[in-house]
Design an enzyme around this catalytic site. Structure first.
Site, PDB file in Angstrom:
ATOM      1  N   SER A 127     -11.178  -5.914  -0.084  1.00  0.00           N
ATOM      2  CA  SER A 127     -11.760  -4.580  -0.179  1.00  0.00           C
ATOM      3  C   SER A 127     -10.676  -3.531  -0.336  1.00  0.00           C
ATOM      4  O   SER A 127      -9.707  -3.505   0.422  1.00  0.00           O
ATOM      5  CB  SER A 127     -12.582  -4.271   1.076  1.00  0.00           C
ATOM      6  OG  SER A 127     -13.750  -5.042   1.103  1.00  0.00           O
TER       7      SER A 127
ATOM      8  N   HIS B 117     -14.855   1.985   3.955  1.00  0.00           N
ATOM      9  CA  HIS B 117     -15.176   1.091   5.066  1.00  0.00           C
ATOM     10  C   HIS B 117     -13.955   0.346   5.587  1.00  0.00           C
ATOM     11  O   HIS B 117     -13.998  -0.227   6.680  1.00  0.00           O
ATOM     12  CB  HIS B 117     -16.287   0.106   4.671  1.00  0.00           C
ATOM     13  CG  HIS B 117     -15.860  -0.993   3.752  1.00  0.00           C
ATOM     14  ND1 HIS B 117     -16.018  -0.932   2.381  1.00  0.00           N
ATOM     15  CD2 HIS B 117     -15.275  -2.192   3.998  1.00  0.00           C
ATOM     16  CE1 HIS B 117     -15.567  -2.039   1.840  1.00  0.00           C
ATOM     17  NE2 HIS B 117     -15.106  -2.823   2.799  1.00  0.00           N
TER      18      HIS B 117
ATOM     19  N   ASP C 203     -17.918   5.126  -1.066  1.00  0.00           N
ATOM     20  CA  ASP C 203     -17.103   4.137  -0.363  1.00  0.00           C
ATOM     21  C   ASP C 203     -15.645   4.187  -0.814  1.00  0.00           C
ATOM     22  O   ASP C 203     -15.013   3.154  -1.021  1.00  0.00           O
ATOM     23  CB  ASP C 203     -17.659   2.725  -0.542  1.00  0.00           C
ATOM     24  CG  ASP C 203     -17.084   1.746   0.481  1.00  0.00           C
ATOM     25  OD1 ASP C 203     -16.535   2.209   1.496  1.00  0.00           O
ATOM     26  OD2 ASP C 203     -17.169   0.525   0.243  1.00  0.00           O
TER      27      ASP C 203
END
Length: 442
Positions: free
Chosen positions: A240, A137, A167
């Site tokens: 992230s 993402h 992911d």
């Protein structure tokens, strides 16, 4: 005739004997009274463990000597953690084709040409020739990827492959002599020290400290294939794709999601363990995609009644896809899968994770329960078919905080609908009248 000495001594002893007996009796009473008083005034103390029990319960340290600072581990790991900036080209607004609406947008300062939207995240160097692993993402829909290194250098990166189901993504820079981050070989245990390294909110490389709160977290609805490490080390937007390392600076996992009501850290963060990272990374570098085993069944965990003492394990088959590996093996609706290759299937997530980690053309040996009788089934896995991307309703990325956010377990926001054609025509007429009057009121 005088009395003998023995008679005198005997008479003297008899004279003092009553006093001696009285003294002994008095001493006995005093001792008894003191004992009763001490017993009545004594306080209760908690039981203490023996030295052997204390030694057995000593926590296992990450180092033979006590750790006063994590500087050495952080300094080593920080060289391998990078900041990732992505630029996404935004298409021109559809209403800009209308001259009247274009004039309105230009009057209010809206851009009439394409523009770039910049997001940020983190990544981890996994090879000395430029491979970097991050979250899918983070680089989703990116037209340009820029990597900023800890020593101040920057480089453009190309996309090697993405795996939205886990992911994870792999990118590569044309640089050599980089410092890859070593993967931890020992199992990750609850209570181990955890350090999260990334670029939260774009403030620069930051380290937060916590512990491993849990392992094997599944069923969160973040990814299709889940096996998360949970930590209370603060993970915020921009973290992230960054590294979760131990006290020695060895990689434990890739930070990917948080549980949050506000978009910021609430002490519940999730990282993808290195076992999955290694599997996905190797597949993306080699083939550009991840091939997973496929059974072709719909399943649910056995219903458990918490009031019953008997444990109920196994996974019930609800549906079998025609011509799938499960159908070819003879698996039927209503069968309960107890074990696969000797591994107990405690719930549906366990079965999904186990099958997903197997390569196509792998043979599985399943023990099932069919109509109350045990049976053995041999299944030859096939490659999981490509599915259309599905938006998970419980996962959102809040872009109001700036940067590409880690997925957070929140309720989805409703998209603002475009105006209808009738509303657009009415707005166009009102704008024409306004322009004719040069903005003067009626």
């Amino acid at each position: 005739m005088s009395s003998s000495p023995n008679a005198k001594n005997k008479a003297g002893l008899l004279k003092w004997l009553p006093w001696i007996l009285l003294l002994l009796v008095t001493a006995a009473f005093i001792w008894l009274f003191a004992s009763m008083k001490t017993a009545s005034e004594a306080k209760w103390e908690p039981p203490k463990t023996t030295p052997a029990e204390q030694q057995a319960s000593e926590p296992v340290s990450d180092s033979p000597t006590p750790i006063a600072s994590y500087h050495n581990g952080v300094a080593r790991a920080s060289q391998s953690v990078v900041n990732i900036y992505t630029t996404q080209t935004m298409a021109e607004h559809p209403y800009m084709n209308d001259p009247v609406l274009r004039r309105f947008f230009e009057y209010h300062g809206a851009p009439s040409e394409e523009q770039g939207n910049t997001n940020l995240g983190s990544g981890v160097i996994v090879s000395d020739d430029g491979y970097i692993v991050t979250n899918a993402h983070v680089i989703e829909k990116a037209d340009e990827i820029t990597v900023a290194f800890n020593d101040g250098r920057k480089s453009r990166a190309k996309l090697i492959g993405t795996d939205p189901d886990s992911d994870l993504a792999v990118i590569k820079v044309d640089m050599t002599g980089l410092t890859p981050l070593g993967f931890r070989e020992k199992p990750t245990l609850v209570g181990d020290v955890a350090l999260a390294i990334g670029n939260p909110f774009g403030v620069g490389q930051t380290v937060t400290q916590g512990i491993i709160s849990a392992t094997g977290r599944t069923g969160l609805g973040v990814n299709k294939f889940e096996d998360f490490i949970q930590t209370d080390a603060a993970i915020n937007p921009g973290n992230s794709g960054g590294a979760l390392v131990d006290a020695r600076g060895e990689l434990i996992g890739i930070n990917t999601a948080i549980y949050s009501r506000s978009g910021g850290s609430m002490g519940i963060g999730f990282a993808i363990p290195t076992a999955i990272v290694e599997q996905v990374m190797n597949a993306l570098i080699k083939d550009g995609k991840v091939s997973r085993g496929w059974l072709g069944i719909e399943i649910q965990s056995q219903l458990r009644d918490p009031t019953q003492l008997e444990s109920s394990t196994g996974v019930e088959v609800l549906n079998v896809v025609p011509k799938s590996p499960a159908a070819k093996s003879g698996l039927k609706v209503g069968d309960i899968v107890l074990t696969i290759d000797g591994v107990e299937m405690t719930d549906a997530n366990t079965l999904i994770q186990y099958v997903a980690r197997k390569a196509p053309n792998t043979t599985l040996h399943a023990q099932i329960l069919r109509q109350g009788k045990n049976a053995q089934v041999k299944i030859l896995l096939e490659e999981r078919p490509v599915e259309e991307p599905v938006t998970v309703p419980v996962v959102i990325q809040d872009e109001t905080l700036g940067g590409n956010q880690p997925p957070s377990l929140q309720a989805p926001e409703q998209d603002t609908p475009m105006m209808s054609e009738a509303e657009r025509d009415r707005m166009r007429e009102e704008l024409l009248l306004l322009f004719e009057r040069d903005g003067a009121p009626l």
